[in-house]
Every structure is written in C-alpha cells, then in structure tokens.
Scaffold this active site. Structure first.
Site, short mmCIF file in Angstrom:
data_model
loop_
_atom_site.label_atom_id
_atom_site.label_comp_id
_atom_site.label_asym_id
_atom_site.label_seq_id
_atom_site.Cartn_x
_atom_site.Cartn_y
_atom_site.Cartn_z
N ASN A 1 72.97 67.24 66.41
CA ASN A 1 74.10 67.30 66.97
C ASN A 1 74.67 69.24 67.40
O ASN A 1 75.38 69.46 68.79
CB ASN A 1 75.20 66.26 67.44
CG ASN A 1 74.38 64.55 67.49
OD1 ASN A 1 73.31 64.52 67.73
ND2 ASN A 1 74.89 64.44 67.88
N ARG B 1 76.22 53.42 77.95
CA ARG B 1 76.18 54.77 78.32
C ARG B 1 76.29 55.45 79.74
O ARG B 1 75.38 55.80 80.08
CB ARG B 1 74.67 55.72 77.43
CG ARG B 1 74.71 54.40 75.88
CD ARG B 1 74.80 55.43 75.18
NE ARG B 1 75.01 56.64 74.62
CZ ARG B 1 74.14 57.81 73.55
NH1 ARG B 1 72.55 56.97 73.28
NH2 ARG B 1 74.66 58.51 73.05
N CYS C 1 69.73 55.76 72.17
CA CYS C 1 70.03 54.80 71.53
C CYS C 1 70.80 53.85 72.49
O CYS C 1 71.67 53.75 73.04
CB CYS C 1 71.40 54.81 70.30
SG CYS C 1 70.62 56.42 69.01
N ARG D 1 64.93 60.54 64.48
CA ARG D 1 64.80 60.91 65.33
C ARG D 1 66.15 61.31 65.54
O ARG D 1 66.64 62.53 65.22
CB ARG D 1 65.21 60.39 67.04
CG ARG D 1 64.65 59.68 66.81
CD ARG D 1 65.34 58.61 68.87
NE ARG D 1 66.28 59.33 68.98
CZ ARG D 1 67.20 59.00 69.78
NH1 ARG D 1 67.10 57.57 70.11
NH2 ARG D 1 67.70 59.54 70.54
N ASP E 1 78.74 57.48 64.45
CA ASP E 1 78.12 57.79 63.76
C ASP E 1 77.65 57.41 62.62
O ASP E 1 77.02 57.03 61.92
CB ASP E 1 77.26 58.86 63.85
CG ASP E 1 76.62 59.69 65.63
OD1 ASP E 1 76.71 58.18 66.07
OD2 ASP E 1 77.39 60.68 65.54
N ARG F 1 68.67 60.54 75.51
CA ARG F 1 69.97 61.04 75.26
C ARG F 1 70.28 61.96 75.80
O ARG F 1 71.05 62.59 76.79
CB ARG F 1 71.46 60.14 75.22
CG ARG F 1 72.72 60.63 75.69
CD ARG F 1 73.49 59.82 76.56
NE ARG F 1 74.53 60.06 77.02
CZ ARG F 1 74.90 59.45 77.72
NH1 ARG F 1 74.50 58.31 78.57
NH2 ARG F 1 76.56 59.52 78.64
N1 EPU Z 1 80.99 57.87 78.59
C1 EPU Z 1 81.27 57.48 80.36
N2 EPU Z 1 80.31 58.36 81.29
C2 EPU Z 1 79.82 58.98 80.73
C3 EPU Z 1 79.71 59.50 79.39
C4 EPU Z 1 80.40 58.88 78.00
O1 EPU Z 1 82.61 56.77 80.39
O2 EPU Z 1 79.76 59.91 81.95
C5 EPU Z 1 81.68 57.14 77.34
C6 EPU Z 1 80.45 56.35 76.97
O3 EPU Z 1 80.46 55.33 77.07
C7 EPU Z 1 81.33 56.49 75.38
C8 EPU Z 1 82.70 57.02 76.31
O4 EPU Z 1 82.47 58.02 77.07
O5 EPU Z 1 82.15 55.11 75.94
C9 EPU Z 1 82.02 58.75 74.57
O6 EPU Z 1 80.62 59.13 75.14
P1 EPU Z 1 80.22 60.56 74.57
O7 EPU Z 1 80.04 60.87 76.21
O8 EPU Z 1 81.04 61.19 73.78
O9 EPU Z 1 79.17 60.56 74.02
P2 EPU Z 1 77.58 60.53 74.16
O10 EPU Z 1 77.92 62.87 74.14
O11 EPU Z 1 76.67 61.04 74.78
C10 EPU Z 1 77.62 62.28 71.65
C11 EPU Z 1 76.23 61.81 70.37
C12 EPU Z 1 76.15 60.75 69.44
C13 EPU Z 1 77.83 59.84 69.66
C14 EPU Z 1 78.71 60.84 70.55
C15 EPU Z 1 79.58 60.57 69.77
C16 EPU Z 1 75.38 64.40 70.96
C17 EPU Z 1 73.77 64.29 71.32
N3 EPU Z 1 75.22 62.93 71.05
O12 EPU Z 1 76.73 61.43 72.36
O13 EPU Z 1 75.45 60.59 68.18
O14 EPU Z 1 77.81 58.73 69.24
O15 EPU Z 1 78.50 61.69 71.21
O16 EPU Z 1 80.26 61.10 68.89
O17 EPU Z 1 75.54 65.09 70.91
C18 EPU Z 1 73.58 59.87 67.36
O18 EPU Z 1 73.72 61.26 66.63
O19 EPU Z 1 73.10 59.23 66.66
C19 EPU Z 1 74.47 59.40 68.57
C20 EPU Z 1 74.94 58.28 69.10
#
Ligand code: EPU
Length: 408
Positions: free
Chosen positions: A23, A104, A99, A389, A296, A75
């Site tokens: 990440n 999301r 995932c 992945r 995570d 994602r």
């Molecule tokens: N959310 C919204 N609207 C948006 C974006 C996010 O409602 O436009 C919500 C999501 O649904 C969630 C919360 O905000 O409830 C937080 O999500 P976030 O956007 O922070 O997650 P992400 O950026 O999609 C990254 C990591 C994830 C990790 C999360 C939380 C990467 C590539 N992915 O995802 O990693 O779980 O932050 O720390 O950095 C993994 O590596 O297995 C993984 C899923």
C-alpha cells in the site's frame, strides 16, 4: 486452479524478512504519471497488485482511458486517475474492483476533483464507469473529506501537485503511506507539507510535470509485519521477524501485549522465543484509522483471539463486509457469534480442524493460512489469487520458517 494445502501443528522457527509494502508502493507507482520521465522504485514487492498497476499504467494513453478489465481487479486502480485528470484534463474509468469487503464508494474522490474544477458524468453502458473532464484545467481547492480515505487522500494529493494554485486537504488520514508518497514527491520537486497530519497543503505546479531525481524505496509492509507477528504469537519458537517498524503498528502491539503474547524487539527484529507455550487472554479490538488498530489486521487477529481464554469482541468500524470469513472459521471449529456486519464475539480457546475454504479477500485469505497452521489436520485454501495480490511467495517464505504449506 492453484490452491494452498496447509497442515497444522508445526512450530515456526528461524528468520523471516518483511517485504516491501504493497500500500506504500501502489500510490508511488501511480504517481509516475506526474513525471516527465521514468521513476525508479526499490524493494518493490513482486505481487499481483503491483503487476496489475504496472499493466494499467503501461496501457494508458493521452486519451485518459483506464483499462476496464484490469481496473476491475483491484481497488487501487483509482489511484492513477488522480494523475490522469491532472495531466490530460480528462479520465474515463470504471468503478474500481478489488476486495469484496463492503460497498467501497468513490464519492469523496469525485467530490474532491469537483472542488478542483472537474465535472464527472456516468458513462453509458455496463460496467458502471465514469468520465471526468476539466477542459479549463484544475485549480487548487480547500477540500474537507467528509470520510477520511487513504487512497482518496493519495489520489487528490497527486492531482493537486499538477493543479494551479494551492490545495488544502482537511480531515486527511494519518496513515504512514501518505507521508511516504509525499516525501517521495517532495524529493522530486513537489511542495507538499503536513502529510501525516490531518491538514495537508500542496502547492500546485500549473501542469508542469515533475522531473525525476530521487528513487523511492518501499518500506517494510506493516500489514505483513503484523501478520507474521500473529503467527509468532501463536507458533513462534525462536522466530525472528526482520525489518519490523514498531512505530507503524502502535495499537496492534499494545493489543498483542494485552492478550499476553510474549515478544521482544531488538533493533527492528521482533523475536518470539517460546511464544507457543504462553496462555493467551481475550481482548476487545476496534479497527480504526491510523494510529488505531488497522482493519487489514482484523481477520488475522481474530484467528489469534480464537486461541485466547475468555470472550473477545471484535468491532470492525472501517468496512461493513469484513467479517464475512467468520462462517468458514466457525466450520473449522471456532465459536464466534456474528452480532451484525460490524461486530463479532469470540469465545475461546477453540480447537480448530482443517477444512477446505476459499479466500474471500487478501487479508482474510492470509487469516485462513494462519488458521490452517494452528488447526489439526489439513486445510485446502482456494482462490489464492487473492492472497498473491498482497503477499509475495508466501508459501515458500513460510516453509522456510517451518510451516507445512504447499502450492498445488
Ligand atoms: N469511503 C467512502 N467513500 C469514498 C472512499 C471511501 O465512503 O469515496 C469509505 C469506505 O467505504 C470505508 C472508509 O471510507 O468505509 C475508508 O476507506 P478508505 O478509502 O480509507 O480505503 P481505501 O483507500 O479504499 C486503503 C487500503 C486498504 C485498507 C484501507 C483502510 C490501499 C490500496 N488500500 O483502502 O487495504 O484496508 O485503506 O486502511 O491502500 C488491503 O490492502 O487489503 C486493503 C483493503
């Protein structure tokens, strides 16, 4: 289709090194769009998600079109969109895949780009896609995240680097990956301050691309680190986990101590001497943004809690679909009550028996491997693309410390 066969009962011994962070590497790969020339990344993990990101960027042209097939696989495919809009003034992309751990949405990204002057429309036909355009260019904005988002903060930060004027991102996340990206971009000419705090300021370059000068070295993957530590707490016998950055897992380590796991940290090596002999105690866990307990690590930690004495509550606050693996775990013999999509009560300790299951996502997949390592008998884990992945050659590396795991 390949699967993992895991036999339980072996102790883990010897040395294992933590690989480069997925990440942290993914946004830096995506940031190559902000540069005039190629960038260099050291310690890049050779995993399916970084391969997909390279393919995605390789296929990009000045028309700003993101490959649908590839983007549906992960994602983080939304990350390059930040640079594409800034560079080409337009982008077309599908709703990102990845995932299945909750809804999301991408509303905070779209709101942020809108604040900078871009217009989004839904594209016609299936699958759902978006077309964003900023024909008059993008301007800096004062934008507050209604929900703090990791990739949202990264993507908007990248757009702002090429926009005109200053952008302020408020209620930004504090995850270490944000600072890694900002430090890398700053080392190559960007002007970003406050990364790692809730307010980030970016001085835009009015379309002037960055000139590559300093490479990025991917830091050790903190989620892999935590997952290995959980294995150490359950099965460690003189197990040494190298490159462990304790500052990036503060709440995780506090909870690991709270359940009674015994470890010592010597110069970034986390050592489990006779951890497998220790009796573990129940503990409550709530997932949160950094510096809280990482979502995570929720699934792997739940496996640890199945072996702890007493009643533990796991509260998953970040994603609403991230306790889906529990049904399979209960079929292995755990005693877990799923209260609602966000909360589970674990009654321990429980004896687990090996069985066949399919990996639902990266982290639950790894949790199934851990469950298999402590279970009686053999487990067969399918859909291991999900595990590949995020973890490089995980079977081989775990075999090196004594695990009985085969890829067939
Ligand atoms: N959310 C919204 N609207 C948006 C974006 C996010 O409602 O436009 C919500 C999501 O649904 C969630 C919360 O905000 O409830 C937080 O999500 P976030 O956007 O922070 O997650 P992400 O950026 O999609 C990254 C990591 C994830 C990790 C999360 C939380 C990467 C590539 N992915 O995802 O990693 O779980 O932050 O720390 O950095 C993994 O590596 O297995 C993984 C899923």
């Amino acid at each position: 289709m390949a699967k993992f066969l895991v036999k339980g009962g072996r102790l883990l011994e010897g040395e294992i090194e933590i690989n480069g962070s997925k990440n942290a590497a993914l946004p830096v790969l995506a940031s190559s769009l902000l540069f005039k020339e190629k960038i260099e990344i050291e310690n890049l993990p050779n995993i399916e998600d970084t391969k997909r990101m390279k393919e995605l960027i390789g296929k990009l042209g000045a028309d700003g079109k993101i490959d649908y097939e590839i983007a549906k696989k992960f994602r983080a495919s939304i990350l390059p969109v930040g640079g594409v809009i800034a560079r080409f003034g337009k982008a077309a992309f599908p709703h990102p895949g990845g995932c299945v751990i909750g809804e999301r949405p991408i509303d905070v990204f779209l709101d942020g780009w809108k604040a900078m002057g871009a217009k989004t429309e839904l594209s016609e036909g299936a699958p759902t896609g978006y077309v964003i355009a900023a024909p008059e260019g993008l301007s800096g904005a004062d934008y507050t995240f209604k929900i703090p988002s990791v990739t949202g903060t990264e993507a908007l930060m990248m757009t702002a680097v090429l926009a005109k004027g200053t952008t302020i991102l408020r209620n930004a996340v504090l995850e270490p990956e944000i600072k890694y990206l900002a430090d890398f971009l700053n080392a190559n000419g960007a002007k970003i301050s406050g990364a790692g705090t809730a307010t980030i300021k970016i001085e835009g370059r009015s379309g002037k691309l960055l000139e590559y000068g300093a490479p990025f070295t991917a830091p050790p993957d903190r989620i892999e680190a935590g997952s290995f530590a959980i294995m150490g707490a359950l099965l460690g016998k003189n197990l040494r986990i190298k490159n462990f950055v304790a500052e990036e897992l503060p709440t995780f380590l506090a909870l690991l101590s709270n359940v009674g796991a015994e470890y010592v940290l010597e110069d970034n090596v986390l050592i489990f001497k006779d951890a497998h002999k220790k009796t573990l105690r129940a503990s409550n866990v709530t997932t949160k943004e950094f510096p809280g307990f990482p979502t995570d690590l929720q699934a792997p930690f739940t496996i640890l809690l199945t072996q702890a004495e007493g009643q533990s509550l796991v509260h998953e606050t970040v994603f609403e679909g991230r306790l889906n693996y529990i049904q399979d775990l209960n079929k292995m013999g755990s005693r877990i009550t799923l209260c609602d999509p966000h909360r589970a009560i674990i009654y321990g300790p429980a004896k687990l028996s090996g069985r066949a299951m399919a990996s639902p996502d990266i982290r639950a997949g790894l949790a199934f491997i851990i469950a298999g390592l402590i279970a009686e008998g053999e487990s067969a884990i399918e859909n291991i693309y999900q595990i590949d992945r995020g973890y490089e050659r995980i079977d081989e590396r775990l075999r090196n410390i004594g695990a009985d795991i085969k890829r067939i």
